[in-house]
Design a protein around this motif. Structure first.
Motif, short mmCIF file in Angstrom:
data_model
loop_
_atom_site.label_atom_id
_atom_site.label_comp_id
_atom_site.label_asym_id
_atom_site.label_seq_id
_atom_site.Cartn_x
_atom_site.Cartn_y
_atom_site.Cartn_z
N TYR A 92 0.86 -1.19 0.00
CA TYR A 92 0.00 0.00 0.00
C TYR A 92 0.89 1.24 0.00
O TYR A 92 1.92 1.28 0.68
N LEU A 93 0.47 2.27 -0.72
CA LEU A 93 1.14 3.56 -0.72
C LEU A 93 0.20 4.62 -0.16
O LEU A 93 -1.00 4.60 -0.43
N MET A 94 0.76 5.54 0.63
CA MET A 94 -0.06 6.58 1.26
C MET A 94 0.61 7.94 1.12
O MET A 94 1.81 8.05 1.34
N GLN A 95 -0.16 8.96 0.79
CA GLN A 95 0.33 10.33 0.92
C GLN A 95 -0.19 10.89 2.24
O GLN A 95 -1.40 10.92 2.47
N VAL A 96 0.73 11.33 3.09
CA VAL A 96 0.35 11.78 4.44
C VAL A 96 0.58 13.27 4.64
O VAL A 96 0.30 13.80 5.71
N GLY A 97 1.10 13.95 3.63
CA GLY A 97 1.35 15.38 3.74
C GLY A 97 1.95 15.90 2.45
O GLY A 97 1.98 15.20 1.42
N SER A 98 2.46 17.13 2.51
CA SER A 98 3.04 17.73 1.32
C SER A 98 3.94 18.90 1.69
O SER A 98 3.95 19.37 2.83
N MET A 99 4.70 19.36 0.70
CA MET A 99 5.36 20.66 0.74
C MET A 99 4.65 21.50 -0.32
O MET A 99 5.01 21.45 -1.50
N PRO A 100 3.63 22.26 0.06
CA PRO A 100 2.76 22.93 -0.92
C PRO A 100 3.51 23.83 -1.90
O PRO A 100 3.18 23.87 -3.08
N TYR A 109 6.32 23.57 -3.25
CA TYR A 109 7.01 22.83 -4.31
C TYR A 109 6.16 21.68 -4.85
O TYR A 109 6.61 20.94 -5.73
N GLN A 110 4.95 21.54 -4.33
CA GLN A 110 4.04 20.46 -4.74
C GLN A 110 4.71 19.09 -4.63
O GLN A 110 4.65 18.26 -5.55
N ILE A 111 5.33 18.88 -3.49
CA ILE A 111 6.04 17.63 -3.22
C ILE A 111 5.23 16.78 -2.24
O ILE A 111 4.88 17.25 -1.16
N PRO A 112 4.91 15.54 -2.59
CA PRO A 112 4.16 14.68 -1.67
C PRO A 112 5.06 14.11 -0.58
O PRO A 112 6.23 13.82 -0.81
N ILE A 113 4.49 13.96 0.60
CA ILE A 113 5.14 13.27 1.71
C ILE A 113 4.44 11.92 1.85
O ILE A 113 3.22 11.87 2.00
N VAL A 114 5.22 10.83 1.81
CA VAL A 114 4.59 9.52 1.62
C VAL A 114 5.10 8.49 2.63
O VAL A 114 6.18 8.63 3.21
N CYS A 115 4.29 7.46 2.80
CA CYS A 115 4.63 6.27 3.57
C CYS A 115 4.16 5.05 2.77
O CYS A 115 3.45 5.19 1.78
N ALA A 116 4.54 3.88 3.25
CA ALA A 116 4.10 2.65 2.59
C ALA A 116 3.87 1.58 3.65
O ALA A 116 4.41 1.63 4.75
N LEU A 117 3.03 0.62 3.29
CA LEU A 117 2.74 -0.52 4.17
C LEU A 117 2.89 -1.80 3.36
O LEU A 117 2.33 -1.93 2.27
N VAL A 118 3.66 -2.73 3.89
CA VAL A 118 3.81 -4.05 3.30
C VAL A 118 3.08 -5.06 4.18
O VAL A 118 3.26 -5.07 5.40
N GLN A 119 2.26 -5.89 3.56
CA GLN A 119 1.60 -6.98 4.28
C GLN A 119 2.13 -8.30 3.73
O GLN A 119 2.25 -8.48 2.52
N THR A 120 2.45 -9.22 4.64
CA THR A 120 3.01 -10.51 4.24
C THR A 120 1.93 -11.58 4.24
O THR A 120 0.87 -11.43 4.84
N GLY A 157 -1.35 16.09 5.99
CA GLY A 157 -2.60 15.66 5.38
C GLY A 157 -3.26 14.63 6.28
O GLY A 157 -3.16 14.73 7.51
N GLN A 158 -3.90 13.63 5.70
CA GLN A 158 -4.45 12.55 6.51
C GLN A 158 -3.29 11.70 6.99
O GLN A 158 -2.57 11.11 6.19
N ASP A 159 -3.10 11.63 8.30
CA ASP A 159 -1.90 11.01 8.81
C ASP A 159 -1.92 9.50 8.64
O ASP A 159 -2.94 8.89 8.32
N VAL A 160 -0.76 8.89 8.88
CA VAL A 160 -0.59 7.46 8.66
C VAL A 160 -1.52 6.65 9.55
O VAL A 160 -2.03 5.61 9.14
N ILE A 161 -1.78 7.12 10.76
CA ILE A 161 -2.63 6.38 11.69
C ILE A 161 -4.06 6.33 11.18
O ILE A 161 -4.72 5.28 11.20
N ALA A 162 -4.56 7.46 10.69
CA ALA A 162 -5.92 7.50 10.13
C ALA A 162 -6.03 6.65 8.87
O ALA A 162 -7.04 5.97 8.66
N GLN A 163 -5.00 6.67 8.05
CA GLN A 163 -5.04 5.88 6.82
C GLN A 163 -4.99 4.39 7.12
O GLN A 163 -5.71 3.60 6.48
N LEU A 164 -4.19 4.00 8.08
CA LEU A 164 -4.19 2.59 8.48
C LEU A 164 -5.55 2.18 9.04
O LEU A 164 -6.04 1.08 8.77
N ALA A 165 -6.15 3.07 9.82
CA ALA A 165 -7.47 2.77 10.39
C ALA A 165 -8.51 2.54 9.30
O ALA A 165 -9.43 1.72 9.47
#
Length: 233
Positions: free
Chosen positions: A10-18, A20-31, A57-65
């Motif tokens: 899974y890929l998530m955008q959790v914020g930005s640098m407005p 420069y229009q740069i996304p701040i991202v996280c990822a989740l791997v499930q085995t 933006g929508q933080d990683v905890i909310a996106q995981l939820a």
């Protein structure tokens, strides 16, 4: 295709640098055996004054939820490095083990760059796994040492059953335009280390027949990628 213990990415955008229009991202791997592995944790909340260029933006905890996961269900956090946009929510995952390059963790202890975020990344030693260089973390999930952006930065190679090999360069190569063997004009102190890591990842992508390379902050690419709740499998 080689069997892999990895089931989904899974890929998530959790914020930005407005600006420069740069996304701040996280990822989740499930085995396949039910492990949840988080790659980075995004920005802290509230943002400190020195992080005024960033926007949560929508933080990683909310996106995981949104896919039914709580922080306590994250068993491993791969910490690519301790910059504020990558390690800002580390402390929320109190049941997780953190995996970080030894060189990075030791450097961070006395590096002012990471001091403000120390309450997030400086977890009890029994919950931190220090690795040295390229490491197979789990079947289908490899850590690739890519110093340059910072000492001991690490990228991540994920082998999925359908998609095949996916390379997350993170900040070793933040933008697709820089993923090239051509010499880049750079006056940064670590320009040679950055180039060496870029070439290492290019070689890896060829050797592993990587079908998808995901760059750390590439807004144009990010628009085209599947994002949670969608996933790669």
């Amino acid at each position: 295709m080689q069997k892999s213990g990895v089931k989904r990415l899974y890929l998530m955008q959790v914020g930005s640098m407005p600006e420069y229009q740069i996304p701040i991202v996280c990822a989740l791997v499930q085995t396949a055996d039910g492990q949840n592995v988080l790659i980075d944790s995004g920005l802290p909340a509230p943002l400190p004054e020195e992080a005024s260029d960033f926007e949560n933006g929508q933080d990683v905890i909310a996106q995981l939820a949104s896919i039914g996961l709580t922080p306590d269900e994250i068993g491993i956090v791969i910490s690519t490095h301790y910059d504020i946009d990558h390690a800002g929510r580390h402390a929320a995952f109190t049941k997780a083990h953190y995996v970080v390059q030894r060189a990075h963790h030791l450097d961070a202890a006395s590096n002012p760059r990471f001091a403000a975020l120390r309450p997030q990344w400086d977890q009890p030693s029994e919950r931190i796994r220090l690795v040295d260089g390229d490491t197979e973390l789990l079947p289908g999930l490899d850590l690739i040492e890519t110093s340059g952006h910072v000492t001991g930065h690490q990228s991540v190679l994920v082998r999925l059953p359908e998609t095949g090999a996916v390379l997350l360069t993170v900040d070793a190569v933040a933008f697709g335009k820089d993923f090239t063997r051509e010499q880049q004009d750079s006056h940064t102190p670590d320009a040679e280390a950055i180039r060496a890591s870029t070439l290492k990842l290019l070689d890896l992508a060829e050797r592993e027949q990587v079908g998808l390379v995901i760059f750390g902050h590439d807004a144009a690419q990010w628009e085209q990628l599947k994002k949670l709740p969608e996933y790669y499998e």
